[in-house]
Every structure is written in structure tokens, then in C-alpha cells.
Design a protein around this motif. Structure first.
Motif, PDB file in Angstrom:
ATOM      1  N   CYS A  40       0.843  -1.204   0.000  1.00 42.12           N
ATOM      2  CA  CYS A  40       0.000   0.000   0.000  1.00 42.12           C
ATOM      3  C   CYS A  40       0.878   1.254   0.000  1.00 42.12           C
ATOM      4  CB  CYS A  40      -0.897   0.054   1.234  1.00 42.12           C
ATOM      5  SG  CYS A  40      -1.712  -1.480   1.673  1.00 42.12           S
ATOM      6  N   HIS A  44       0.577   5.037  -1.580  1.00 38.67           N
ATOM      7  CA  HIS A  44      -0.033   5.962  -0.611  1.00 38.67           C
ATOM      8  C   HIS A  44       0.971   6.549   0.385  1.00 38.67           C
ATOM      9  CE1 HIS A  44      -4.132   5.138  -1.934  1.00 38.67           C
ATOM     10  NE2 HIS A  44      -3.819   3.862  -1.971  1.00 38.67           N
ATOM     11  N   THR A  53       1.230   8.465  -6.971  1.00 33.17           N
ATOM     12  CA  THR A  53       0.178   7.626  -7.549  1.00 33.17           C
ATOM     13  C   THR A  53      -1.120   7.616  -6.755  1.00 33.17           C
ATOM     14  OG1 THR A  53       2.078   6.165  -7.706  1.00 33.17           O
ATOM     15  CG2 THR A  53       0.097   5.495  -8.862  1.00 33.17           C
ATOM     16  N   MET A  62     -11.627   6.268   5.758  1.00 36.30           N
ATOM     17  CA  MET A  62     -13.063   5.945   5.701  1.00 36.30           C
ATOM     18  C   MET A  62     -13.369   4.853   6.713  1.00 36.30           C
ATOM     19  SD  MET A  62     -13.082   3.797   2.088  1.00 36.30           S
ATOM     20  CE  MET A  62     -12.456   5.037   0.990  1.00 36.30           C
ATOM     21  N   LEU A  71     -11.515  -1.937  -0.999  1.00 35.18           N
ATOM     22  CA  LEU A  71     -10.383  -2.789  -1.370  1.00 35.18           C
ATOM     23  C   LEU A  71     -10.828  -3.953  -2.253  1.00 35.18           C
ATOM     24  CD1 LEU A  71      -8.486  -2.878   2.025  1.00 35.18           C
ATOM     25  CD2 LEU A  71      -7.709  -1.813  -0.080  1.00 35.18           C
ATOM     26  N   MET A  79      -5.798   1.320  -8.947  1.00 30.47           N
ATOM     27  CA  MET A  79      -5.460   0.609  -7.716  1.00 30.47           C
ATOM     28  C   MET A  79      -5.872  -0.846  -7.851  1.00 30.47           C
ATOM     29  SD  MET A  79      -6.411   1.354  -3.798  1.00 30.47           S
ATOM     30  CE  MET A  79      -6.819  -0.019  -2.734  1.00 30.47           C
ATOM     31  N   PRO A  80      -4.946  -1.775  -7.477  1.00 27.52           N
ATOM     32  CA  PRO A  80      -5.304  -3.194  -7.611  1.00 27.52           C
ATOM     33  C   PRO A  80      -6.343  -3.583  -6.562  1.00 27.52           C
ATOM     34  CG  PRO A  80      -3.173  -2.953  -6.520  1.00 27.52           C
ATOM     35  CD  PRO A  80      -3.602  -1.576  -6.943  1.00 27.52           C
ATOM     36  N   LEU A  87      -6.077 -10.727   1.458  1.00 23.70           N
ATOM     37  CA  LEU A  87      -6.127  -9.707   2.509  1.00 23.70           C
ATOM     38  C   LEU A  87      -7.459  -9.846   3.273  1.00 23.70           C
ATOM     39  CD1 LEU A  87      -4.554  -7.214   3.604  1.00 23.70           C
ATOM     40  CD2 LEU A  87      -5.864  -5.805   2.032  1.00 23.70           C
TER      41      LEU A  87
HETATM   42  C1  HEC Z   1      -0.656   0.765  -7.505  1.00 22.56           C
HETATM   43  C2  HEC Z   1      -0.915   1.819  -6.563  1.00 22.56           C
HETATM   44  C3  HEC Z   1      -1.794   1.518  -5.348  1.00 22.56           C
HETATM   45  C4  HEC Z   1      -1.636   0.531  -4.402  1.00 22.56           C
HETATM   46  C5  HEC Z   1      -0.577  -0.557  -4.342  1.00 22.56           C
HETATM   47  C6  HEC Z   1      -2.690   0.738  -3.424  1.00 22.56           C
HETATM   48  N1  HEC Z   1      -3.445   1.815  -3.780  1.00 22.56           N
HETATM   49 FE1  HEC Z   1      -5.041   2.570  -2.762  1.00 22.56          FE
HETATM   50  N2  HEC Z   1      -5.404   3.886  -4.273  1.00 22.56           N
HETATM   51  C7  HEC Z   1      -4.607   4.086  -5.374  1.00 22.56           C
HETATM   52  C8  HEC Z   1      -5.188   5.082  -6.241  1.00 22.56           C
HETATM   53  C9  HEC Z   1      -4.620   5.594  -7.551  1.00 22.56           C
HETATM   54  C10 HEC Z   1      -6.386   5.489  -5.605  1.00 22.56           C
HETATM   55  C11 HEC Z   1      -7.397   6.529  -6.103  1.00 22.56           C
HETATM   56  C12 HEC Z   1      -8.215   5.954  -7.215  1.00 22.56           C
HETATM   57  C13 HEC Z   1      -9.463   5.384  -6.761  1.00 22.56           C
HETATM   58  O1  HEC Z   1     -10.129   5.973  -5.885  1.00 22.56           O
HETATM   59  O2  HEC Z   1      -9.859   4.327  -7.321  1.00 22.56           O
HETATM   60  C14 HEC Z   1      -6.479   4.726  -4.365  1.00 22.56           C
HETATM   61  C15 HEC Z   1      -7.490   4.863  -3.431  1.00 22.56           C
HETATM   62  C16 HEC Z   1      -7.469   4.295  -2.168  1.00 22.56           C
HETATM   63  C17 HEC Z   1      -8.410   4.595  -1.116  1.00 22.56           C
HETATM   64  C18 HEC Z   1      -9.582   5.559  -1.236  1.00 22.56           C
HETATM   65  C19 HEC Z   1      -9.154   6.956  -0.939  1.00 22.56           C
HETATM   66  C20 HEC Z   1     -10.326   7.883  -0.976  1.00 22.56           C
HETATM   67  O3  HEC Z   1     -10.484   8.633  -0.022  1.00 22.56           O
HETATM   68  O4  HEC Z   1     -11.080   7.840  -1.967  1.00 22.56           O
HETATM   69  C21 HEC Z   1      -8.057   3.857  -0.030  1.00 22.56           C
HETATM   70  C22 HEC Z   1      -8.717   3.851   1.335  1.00 22.56           C
HETATM   71  C23 HEC Z   1      -6.898   3.069  -0.413  1.00 22.56           C
HETATM   72  N3  HEC Z   1      -6.560   3.361  -1.717  1.00 22.56           N
HETATM   73  C24 HEC Z   1      -6.244   2.171   0.419  1.00 22.56           C
HETATM   74  C25 HEC Z   1      -5.241   1.288   0.000  1.00 22.56           C
HETATM   75  C26 HEC Z   1      -4.708   0.206   0.807  1.00 22.56           C
HETATM   76  C27 HEC Z   1      -5.113  -0.098   2.240  1.00 22.56           C
HETATM   77  C28 HEC Z   1      -3.794  -0.441   0.030  1.00 22.56           C
HETATM   78  C29 HEC Z   1      -3.008  -1.686   0.362  1.00 22.56           C
HETATM   79  C30 HEC Z   1      -3.761  -2.858   0.780  1.00 22.56           C
HETATM   80  C31 HEC Z   1      -3.726   0.267  -1.247  1.00 22.56           C
HETATM   81  N4  HEC Z   1      -4.629   1.298  -1.225  1.00 22.56           N
HETATM   82  C32 HEC Z   1      -2.871  -0.054  -2.291  1.00 22.56           C
HETATM   83  C33 HEC Z   1      -3.421   3.426  -5.650  1.00 22.56           C
HETATM   84  C34 HEC Z   1      -2.937   2.319  -4.956  1.00 22.56           C
END
Ligand code: HEC
Length: 116
Positions: A40, A44, A53, A62, A71, A79-80, A87
Motif C-alpha cells: 500500500c 499511498h 500515484t 473511511m 479494497l 489501484m489493484p 487480505l
Molecule cells: C498501484 C498503486 C496503489 C496501491 C498498491 C494501493 N493503492 Fe489505494 N489507491 C490508489 C489510487 C490511484 C487510488 C485513487 C483511485 C481510486 O479511488 O480508485 C487509491 C485509493 C485508495 C483509497 C480511497 C481513498 C479515498 O479517499 O477515496 C483507499 C482507502 C486506499 N486506496 C487504500 C489502499 C490500501 C489499504 C492499500 C493496500 C492494501 C492500497 N490502497 C494499495 C493506488 C494504490
């Protein structure tokens, strides 16, 4: 009749205890480990501060239920998605505890330079 009432009450108590113990089990330290292990941080930032990114996701993430749903259904392009196999909900609980535990930034009103 009476038995049904007792059953309802017992179920309610069980539900409350179950959610309370789930919250207690959530461990911020474990959460950080999982957060790092699952990558993550790569998008982030280590402290959920946001990066090139990914957006900022701490210190006020949230609600846990929304985080789990998010997720599971991430759009894949940016985002994957993370399924319950890779998980589990309990691990998302730890991540949520970690994100919540991070210090909040100071209110700008308490910074003298910004009040000038
Ligand atoms: C490859 C990059 C990537 C990885 C790895 C990733 N994220 Fe994200 N994440 C993003 C991106 C880009 C967005 C915004 C796009 C979207 O909302 O779909 C996002 C959005 C989010 C949001 C929503 C934020 C909001 O307020 O709208 C959360 C919560 C989040 N990620 C948590 C996680 C967690 C926890 C992990 C690991 C388990 C993780 N992410 C792994 C790229 C990533």
C-alpha cells in the motif's frame, strides 16, 4: 414466547461482543506491517500521506466497512483490488487501526506564521 425473547437478547449480546472484540483485536502495529507487506505504501506513502500515484488515506480513513468494500472493488486501472483470500477482513481491520493511529496534522490556526 419467553424463550424467544431470551434468544433475541442473547443474539444481541453476542453481536455486540463480537464487534467489540473485533475492534479490540485490531492492532495498529500489525496493521503497519501488513500495510508495508501488501505494498500500500508504494502508492499511498508509508504514513498514508499520499504519493505520486495514490491519494492521502490517513489519519482519518473511511469507515472500516467502506474500506473493506473499497479494497474488494478497486477499479484495477489505478489501484489493484485485494480479495479476502489475499487480505482477510481482519487484516484490513489492522490496516484501518494503523491509519487511524497516525498523528493528525496541526490545525493551521495554531501555527502563528499562517495567521499573519
Ligand atoms: C498501484 C498503486 C496503489 C496501491 C498498491 C494501493 N493503492 Fe489505494 N489507491 C490508489 C489510487 C490511484 C487510488 C485513487 C483511485 C481510486 O479511488 O480508485 C487509491 C485509493 C485508495 C483509497 C480511497 C481513498 C479515498 O479517499 O477515496 C483507499 C482507502 C486506499 N486506496 C487504500 C489502499 C490500501 C489499504 C492499500 C493496500 C492494501 C492500497 N490502497 C494499495 C493506488 C494504490
Amino acid at each position: 414466547m419467553k424463550l424467544a425473547g431470551i434468544l433475541v437478547a442473547a443474539t444481541a449480546v453476542l453481536a455486540i461482543t463480537a464487534s467489540a472484540s473485533f475492534a479490540q483485536m485490531a492492532d495498529a502495529k500489525k496493521g503497519r506491517e501488513i500495510y508495508v507487506l501488501k505494498g500500500c505504501w508504494g502508492c499511498h506513502g508509508y504514513d498514508g500521506q499520499g504519493g505520486v500515484t495514490g491519494p492521502k488515506i490517513a489519519p482519518e480513513p473511511m469507515a472500516l466497512e467502506s474500506l473493506i468494500a473499497f479494497l474488494r472493488n478497486a477499479d484495477k486501472t489505478r489501484m489493484p483490488p485485494y480479495d479476502a483470500k489475499g487480505l482477510p477482513d481482519a487484516e484490513v481491520g489492522h490496516i484501518h487501526a494503523y491509519l487511524t493511529s497516525l498523528p493528525k496534522p496541526a490545525d493551521w490556526k495554531t501555527i502563528p506564521l499562517l495567521k499573519q
